[in-house]
Write an enzyme that holds these catalytic residues in place. Structure first.
Site, PDB file in Angstrom:
ATOM      1  N   CYS A   1     -11.543   5.669 -35.570  1.00 28.27           N
ATOM      2  CA  CYS A   1     -13.065   6.337 -36.045  1.00 28.27           C
ATOM      3  C   CYS A   1     -13.574   6.880 -35.145  1.00 28.27           C
ATOM      4  O   CYS A   1     -14.726   7.197 -34.930  1.00 28.27           O
ATOM      5  CB  CYS A   1     -13.737   5.192 -37.330  1.00 28.27           C
ATOM      6  SG  CYS A   1     -13.911   3.342 -36.300  1.00 28.27           S
TER       7      CYS A   1
ATOM      8  N   LYS B   1     -17.309   6.436 -43.290  1.00 26.65           N
ATOM      9  CA  LYS B   1     -16.180   6.658 -41.675  1.00 26.65           C
ATOM     10  C   LYS B   1     -16.035   5.501 -40.800  1.00 26.65           C
ATOM     11  O   LYS B   1     -15.586   5.853 -40.158  1.00 26.65           O
ATOM     12  CB  LYS B   1     -17.830   7.602 -40.889  1.00 26.65           C
ATOM     13  CG  LYS B   1     -18.830   6.862 -39.998  1.00 26.65           C
ATOM     14  CD  LYS B   1     -19.544   7.689 -39.229  1.00 26.65           C
ATOM     15  CE  LYS B   1     -21.071   6.488 -38.448  1.00 26.65           C
ATOM     16  NZ  LYS B   1     -21.941   7.969 -38.161  1.00 26.65           N
ATOM     17  N   ASP B   2     -16.668   3.997 -40.960  1.00 22.72           N
ATOM     18  CA  ASP B   2     -16.171   2.603 -40.337  1.00 22.72           C
ATOM     19  C   ASP B   2     -14.683   2.432 -40.983  1.00 22.72           C
ATOM     20  O   ASP B   2     -14.125   1.870 -40.668  1.00 22.72           O
ATOM     21  CB  ASP B   2     -16.998   2.027 -40.651  1.00 22.72           C
ATOM     22  CG  ASP B   2     -17.864   1.993 -40.027  1.00 22.72           C
ATOM     23  OD1 ASP B   2     -18.362   3.096 -38.568  1.00 22.72           O
ATOM     24  OD2 ASP B   2     -19.255   1.461 -40.401  1.00 22.72           O
TER      25      ASP B   2
ATOM     26  N   ARG C   1     -17.416  10.815 -29.648  1.00 14.61           N
ATOM     27  CA  ARG C   1     -17.287  12.657 -29.945  1.00 14.61           C
ATOM     28  C   ARG C   1     -18.366  12.737 -30.084  1.00 14.61           C
ATOM     29  O   ARG C   1     -18.709  14.078 -29.491  1.00 14.61           O
ATOM     30  CB  ARG C   1     -17.152  12.137 -32.014  1.00 14.61           C
ATOM     31  CG  ARG C   1     -17.823  13.706 -32.719  1.00 14.61           C
ATOM     32  CD  ARG C   1     -17.397  13.370 -34.390  1.00 14.61           C
ATOM     33  NE  ARG C   1     -18.744  12.109 -34.455  1.00 14.61           N
ATOM     34  CZ  ARG C   1     -20.525  12.622 -34.339  1.00 14.61           C
ATOM     35  NH1 ARG C   1     -20.773  13.792 -34.310  1.00 14.61           N
ATOM     36  NH2 ARG C   1     -21.327  11.948 -34.790  1.00 14.61           N
ATOM     37  N   ARG C   2     -19.834  12.540 -29.916  1.00 19.16           N
ATOM     38  CA  ARG C   2     -21.154  13.329 -29.617  1.00 19.16           C
ATOM     39  C   ARG C   2     -21.030  13.160 -28.115  1.00 19.16           C
ATOM     40  O   ARG C   2     -21.660  14.151 -27.470  1.00 19.16           O
ATOM     41  CB  ARG C   2     -22.751  12.046 -30.407  1.00 19.16           C
ATOM     42  CG  ARG C   2     -22.630  12.101 -31.218  1.00 19.16           C
ATOM     43  CD  ARG C   2     -23.677  11.162 -31.748  1.00 19.16           C
ATOM     44  NE  ARG C   2     -23.953  10.428 -33.693  1.00 19.16           N
ATOM     45  CZ  ARG C   2     -24.185   9.610 -34.657  1.00 19.16           C
ATOM     46  NH1 ARG C   2     -23.857   8.483 -33.601  1.00 19.16           N
ATOM     47  NH2 ARG C   2     -24.088   9.726 -35.549  1.00 19.16           N
TER      48      ARG C   2
ATOM     49  N   ARG D   1     -24.911   0.768 -27.286  1.00 17.45           N
ATOM     50  CA  ARG D   1     -25.179  -0.554 -28.750  1.00 17.45           C
ATOM     51  C   ARG D   1     -25.808  -0.703 -29.590  1.00 17.45           C
ATOM     52  O   ARG D   1     -27.037  -0.539 -28.722  1.00 17.45           O
ATOM     53  CB  ARG D   1     -24.333  -1.688 -28.890  1.00 17.45           C
ATOM     54  CG  ARG D   1     -22.512  -0.659 -28.829  1.00 17.45           C
ATOM     55  CD  ARG D   1     -21.710  -0.760 -29.600  1.00 17.45           C
ATOM     56  NE  ARG D   1     -22.508  -1.725 -31.130  1.00 17.45           N
ATOM     57  CZ  ARG D   1     -21.572  -2.461 -31.192  1.00 17.45           C
ATOM     58  NH1 ARG D   1     -20.113  -3.240 -29.986  1.00 17.45           N
ATOM     59  NH2 ARG D   1     -21.814  -3.074 -32.084  1.00 17.45           N
TER      60      ARG D   1
ATOM     61  N   ARG E   1     -31.933   1.282 -31.104  1.00 13.01           N
ATOM     62  CA  ARG E   1     -31.836   2.482 -30.290  1.00 13.01           C
ATOM     63  C   ARG E   1     -32.794   2.946 -30.360  1.00 13.01           C
ATOM     64  O   ARG E   1     -32.940   3.800 -28.888  1.00 13.01           O
ATOM     65  CB  ARG E   1     -30.684   3.101 -31.334  1.00 13.01           C
ATOM     66  CG  ARG E   1     -29.355   2.031 -30.972  1.00 13.01           C
ATOM     67  CD  ARG E   1     -28.317   3.767 -31.583  1.00 13.01           C
ATOM     68  NE  ARG E   1     -26.850   2.305 -31.684  1.00 13.01           N
ATOM     69  CZ  ARG E   1     -25.944   2.708 -31.781  1.00 13.01           C
ATOM     70  NH1 ARG E   1     -25.291   4.337 -31.803  1.00 13.01           N
ATOM     71  NH2 ARG E   1     -24.783   2.169 -32.142  1.00 13.01           N
TER      72      ARG E   1
END
Length: 324
Positions: free
Chosen positions: A250, A90-91, A138-139, A156, A162
């Site tokens: 992306c 996905k990157d 997106r989230r 980040r 996180r």
């Protein structure tokens, strides 16, 4: 580590294949799975960590742009410092990179997003006003669209950082890719795996991309024979074709999930086809943001066309605002 005895271009016999990877814990774990597959087939390998601009920046992903986690690894591949590059699929930018071929896409991890919340809470159990962190527009848009009254904020950092924001009490929850948590052995900290009906994953989430140089045919064939999985490859091809047709990067608020499913022909025979769901948001915040959804199905060999067709449907619905 096996000594390199034959370094001729285009050969694998008698030489160690150098696998380029980001140096993060997650990236090393991902590349380690590819190394293990090759070693099990009798191929000597070596992991070569590569520092990338994305690793050295603390700016939000949306600001530092597409490809920040892949460009340096690709440079190492092109200049011969490594023979293979492994990325989170996905990157990768959707445009092809001259001189590089996508040699293999291994079996995909669970592509869904996962919640790690305080007190073992599920998403619907978080009180209104709870602060939920994620690095993905997106989230963010899909979580806000659920109407749960959550305060969704950008963050980040790696997985440890996180999740640490939850355990320290700075955040009530974070949303991460379930695949990443699986690869670093932290599935036990998930409090809910999110249904794609709630939050559709990023295109190619949970999948890896394994690249080599276009002129290294022997390594390409080796990777195809040992690492590649057809069902995963066609699924991510459709998802990324949708992303490319929307002209979105992306980090854009676009989700897609394709799956190989069983279908019936007109004569009643069972065949495998490809089902694709897509979601796009017309922005990232504010009352004017719209969440657009569409789905379609096609034969497996039509994966790229399926992605473009679904993107066209989303564009007709208003997803053109993404590129403005």
């Amino acid at each position: 580590m096996t000594t390199v005895t034959d370094s001729r271009p285009g050969t694998t016999s008698g030489r160690t294949i150098r696998i380029g990877t980001r140096a993060s814990k997650l990236a090393m774990a991902q590349s380690g799975t590819i190394a293990a597959m090759l070693e099990a087939a009798g191929q000597p390998v070596e992991l070569v960590p590569v520092s990338t601009p994305g690793d050295r920046s603390s700016a939000p992903i949306a600001e530092i742009g597409v490809g920040v986690f892949t460009s340096a690894v690709r440079d190492a591949l092109l200049d011969g410092r490594v023979d293979v590059a492994v990325h989170s699929h996905k990157d990768l930018p959707t445009a092809a990179e001259p001189g590089i071929v996508l040699a293999a896409v291994p079996v995909r991890e669970d592509p869904r997003d996962a919640l790690v919340a305080r007190d073992g809470l599920a998403l619907g159990e978080l009180p209104p006003g709870s602060t939920v962190g994620t690095g993905s527009p997106r989230r963010m848009t899909q979580l806000r669209a659920l109407g749960l009254g959550l305060n969704v904020v950008p963050i980040r950092g790696n997985i440890d950082t996180r999740i640490g924001k939850v355990t320290s009490g700075e955040l009530d929850a974070v949303v991460l890719a379930r695949a990443g948590l699986s690869r670093v052995g932290r599935l036990g900290e998930i409090t809910e795996t999110l249904d794609p009906i709630q939050v559709l994953p990023a295109p190619a989430q949970g999948a890896l991309a394994v690249e080599t140089r276009v002129n290294d045919v022997d390594t390409e064939h080796l990777l195809q024979s040992i690492v590649d999985d057809e069902a995963t490859r066609v699924a991510v091809t459709a998802e990324r074709a949708l992303l490319a047709a929307l002209e979105a990067g992306c980090s854009a608020p676009v989700g897609a999930l394709a799956e190989v499913v069983e279908d019936l022909t007109g004569e009643g025979a069972v065949i495998e086809r490809l089902s694709l769901r897509g979601v796009a948001a017309t922005g990232t915040e504010g009352d004017a943001v719209q969440i657009l959804r569409a789905s379609a199905i096609a034969d497996k060999h039509e994966a790229e066309g399926l992605g473009r067709r679904l993107a066209a449907e989303l564009l007709d619905l208003g997803a053109g605002a993404l590129s403005r």
